[in-house]
Motif scaffolding. Sequence first.
Motif, mmCIF file in Angstrom:
data_model
loop_
_atom_site.group_PDB
_atom_site.id
_atom_site.type_symbol
_atom_site.label_atom_id
_atom_site.label_comp_id
_atom_site.label_asym_id
_atom_site.label_seq_id
_atom_site.Cartn_x
_atom_site.Cartn_y
_atom_site.Cartn_z
ATOM 1 N N GLY A 1 -0.671 62.972 -14.859
ATOM 2 C CA GLY A 1 -1.473 62.337 -13.825
ATOM 3 C C GLY A 1 -1.985 63.358 -12.818
ATOM 4 O O GLY A 1 -1.777 64.570 -12.959
ATOM 5 N N PRO A 2 -2.635 62.891 -11.760
ATOM 6 C CA PRO A 2 -3.175 63.815 -10.754
ATOM 7 C C PRO A 2 -2.071 64.470 -9.916
ATOM 8 O O PRO A 2 -0.998 63.902 -9.748
ATOM 9 C CB PRO A 2 -4.069 62.916 -9.891
ATOM 10 N N LYS A 3 -2.381 65.647 -9.397
ATOM 11 C CA LYS A 3 -1.424 66.364 -8.547
ATOM 12 C C LYS A 3 -1.340 65.690 -7.177
ATOM 13 O O LYS A 3 -2.358 65.282 -6.606
ATOM 14 C CB LYS A 3 -1.865 67.818 -8.393
ATOM 15 N N GLY B 1 -2.898 66.097 -18.919
ATOM 16 C CA GLY B 1 -3.420 65.309 -17.812
ATOM 17 C C GLY B 1 -3.012 63.853 -17.907
ATOM 18 O O GLY B 1 -2.675 63.220 -16.904
ATOM 19 N N ALA B 2 -3.013 63.320 -19.135
ATOM 20 C CA ALA B 2 -2.601 61.927 -19.328
ATOM 21 C C ALA B 2 -1.109 61.748 -19.065
ATOM 22 O O ALA B 2 -0.681 60.705 -18.557
ATOM 23 C CB ALA B 2 -2.952 61.486 -20.747
ATOM 24 N N TRP C 1 4.718 68.823 -9.620
ATOM 25 C CA TRP C 1 3.673 68.711 -10.649
ATOM 26 C C TRP C 1 3.530 70.024 -11.413
ATOM 27 O O TRP C 1 3.382 70.013 -12.636
ATOM 28 C CB TRP C 1 2.348 68.330 -9.996
#
Length: 253
Positions: free
Chosen positions: A49-51, A45-46, A61
Amino acid sequence: MLRTLSFIARHPRVGRWLLLCMVAYSIVWGLVIWEAASWQERVLGALLGPKGAAWWEAALWEVGHFLALIAWWLFAVVSVFAVSGPLLSPLFGMLAEAAETAFYGTDPVAIDWPQKLREMAHGALRAAILAVLQIGGSLLFAGTGFLVGLVFPPAGTVIGSVLGGGWSALWFAQIAMSHALENHYVGVGAQLGLVPRSFALMLGFGLVGQLFAWLPFAAPVLVVAGSVLCFRLERSGHVALPLRRTEIARAAP
């Protein structure tokens, strides 16, 4: 490797030490894999990042997540071997010593226990240094390959896969041989000096041997195989083992 299995089968004492090392290594393997699983989503996740909201952003992603997942677990499995080096170095040293006695038919020159305990501590430190070199080198090749691949993908593949794979193979050979060398208190510099002198041999050994690191019960076999390789190099004059009675060793069958 097949000759190593035959060697183990002929020497029960080596087999007993190997079984103990297999159990210990499997415990370390399980703990590291469990820890990697618990950190997996936080690390990915780091990194990713966000999708994104758009379909193409979401698709990219997912591809990135898949590739990062493979890289994360490759790193986790290699890390097991790196962590086990300093952690299990006393056990692996005993296994290498049993292999040495079986190979030569004689014990090396004995030293007193205070010196042996000091050298065991030094050996754990040397194993930690080799582990840091492996992890640092792997991250360097992987990161460089990724960055170069953004500009010129073929070059990134060569750096990340070919050069990085070669580095890993050489390191596996180095670690597999290091326990026999540690029993003779050979320093890190002298151990690393084996690489340029026996580059092709160590590269071939490592390319085959690193496959064993994927199997928790098979990885300690590398210690026996690397030790036997080290003893064969000693007999041919390419490796110095200070505590080995050379004149007796040359006469052994």
